[in-house]
Structures are given as C-alpha cells and as structure tokens.
Design a protein around this motif. Sequence first.
Motif, short mmCIF file in Angstrom:
data_model
loop_
_atom_site.label_atom_id
_atom_site.label_comp_id
_atom_site.label_asym_id
_atom_site.label_seq_id
_atom_site.Cartn_x
_atom_site.Cartn_y
_atom_site.Cartn_z
N ILE A 10 -16.98 -11.17 1.11
CA ILE A 10 -15.49 -11.06 1.09
C ILE A 10 -14.92 -11.15 -0.40
O ILE A 10 -13.73 -11.12 -0.44
N TYR A 121 -13.76 -6.14 1.31
CA TYR A 121 -13.11 -6.89 2.15
C TYR A 121 -12.44 -8.03 1.27
O TYR A 121 -11.68 -8.76 1.63
N ARG A 126 -3.44 -10.81 4.55
CA ARG A 126 -3.71 -11.81 5.37
C ARG A 126 -3.82 -11.28 6.77
O ARG A 126 -4.37 -12.03 7.76
N ILE A 129 -7.00 -10.21 7.95
CA ILE A 129 -8.11 -11.45 8.20
C ILE A 129 -7.79 -12.24 9.24
O ILE A 129 -8.81 -12.62 9.95
N TRP A 199 -8.36 -16.04 2.73
CA TRP A 199 -9.40 -16.24 3.84
C TRP A 199 -9.37 -17.75 4.33
O TRP A 199 -9.39 -17.98 5.78
#
Length: 297
Positions: A10, A121, A126, A129, A199
Amino acid sequence: MTNPSFFINIGLPKTGTTWLYDLLNEHPEIKLPFDKEIRYFWAKEHLKSNQLTNYLLGNHWHFKEKRYLFLYNFLRSFSSRGIDIFRLKWYIRYFFAKKDNDWYLSLFPKNITTGDITPKYCELSRTSIKKVHQLLPDAKLILILRDPVEREWSRTKMNLLKKRNKSSIQEVDEKLVFRHFEDEEQLRSNDYTALINRWLSCFQRDQLLILYFDEIRQRPRTVYQKVCDFLGLSFLELPHVHKKSNEGLQQEIPKDYLERLVALNYPFIEKFHQHYPNEFNKQWLARYQSVYRSLKN
C-alpha cells in the motif's frame, strides 16, 4: 477465507516489492496471481474508463502494459509440453471480462493465502480505501517505506534513463528531471504520515505491518521472517532471500538534483519522524539535515 487476504504494497514503487513477491511465490503455503500488479482499485479511481475498449485501444501506459502482458502470456500458454489451460483461462478472464468486484475476487485462488501486490495503492484516496475495506475488511496490509529522496532518485533513473535507454542523467533535459521530481501524486505519496493515517482511518493498526527498505538491504532474512509471522506462514529458509530484484542503474545524484529532492521531501521526513519515530527515519533526518539547513539559510 476471503481472498485476497493481504495487500502489498500500500506504499510506493521502488521499495522492494519485487523482492518480496519473488520470495512469497516460492512459499508452498501461498499462491499469488499471475500478474504482480493488478491495480484494480487504483484504476477505478485514477482512470477515466476501465472498460474493454481501453484495454484494446487505450494509450495510457496502464492499458499498453496490460495488452503486452496478455499477448506475452497468451503465447506463453502454448509450449512443447502442451497448453497451460489454467494460465490461458486466467489471462482471458483477466483481460476481457468486465472489471468489477466479482471479476477482481475471481483472480485470486480460493482457500489459500494470497494477495494483491500493487505499489500504486499509495495513491488511493480515503474514499477508495473505504471501498477496499468494504470488500475486504479483514485483509492484512504490508507497507514498505524507503528514504523518499533515495526512492525518488531511483524512480527517476528507472523512468528517465532505463526506460529510455539512456546511460546518464546528463542526457536528459534538466526541466524534465525537475518536473519528474515535482509530480503531485508522487510527492503526496511521500507524505508517509498522511499515507498511513488514510489507511488506518479504515483498517485497524494490527492489520498493518510497516517495513523499511533499509532493513531489507541490511537484514533481508529478518524482514522475510516478519512477513511470514504477520501472514501466519511457516518460516522456511529460502535460497533467494539475499537476492536483489530490479536493481537500478548505479549513478550518484548530482548536487543540484539532490538539493531539489531534499527541499521537496525533507519536511515529509520530519513530519514522519515526529509521528512515527524509528531508527530508519531518524537516519534519514541525519542524512539530509545539513543540506536542508544550507538551503534554508
């Protein structure tokens, strides 16, 4: 088990994901998809259209890469030993099927640990995610971080030298190099504090393993053991744990380029050390402190 059961990386490109992908591919308790970087959630957010016509005719580098990958692996499915039906079917579905959540989940083997390894990624918002979490709330996340100045220089050498068949940065227009340094998406990704917080706004802290490229170089076996423990895999001694992957061109960064990268990225390093202090970002601070101070004076 809902697959994919983990995501690597990520974080960002040029941080050792190929090294980890190659090691995990050798582990008998894990099975990864044929394509290392599926980029499903990234493509949904960042490409205007993700339909078949784009994969067939689109000029974006993502579509061109996927076309090449399909053709290469379509031909690779045929050999003197016969047809690899499983690989052939996987790539036909991968390239031609509608790109939705069902398609995405179908790319991963069932009832075994597997994962999506997509450095892009790091650019997810947000909102995206949250969509990842809605689909895979129990997924584990692995984030590999690298000194952002060093990472940007490595990325520059890959994109402006290696991919253009050039041997020296002196062969590249200076304005192009500076534009490459100032890419908004990459600069935003170098804000590791904000990246982690995005994340963790959806996932729990114990779902995230943070690793460092410096430690991969210094103690690769230790890093590999951390990954095995985190994913619940048996730790196996593998012969290629010390092998380097995708090693970049060796060229020292010129002083003016170093100063520009430090000016752009040192505030991110300071912020990251303030919120998530560790031995590595402390070393990054010390490495560039004198350069940054001289620029401010």
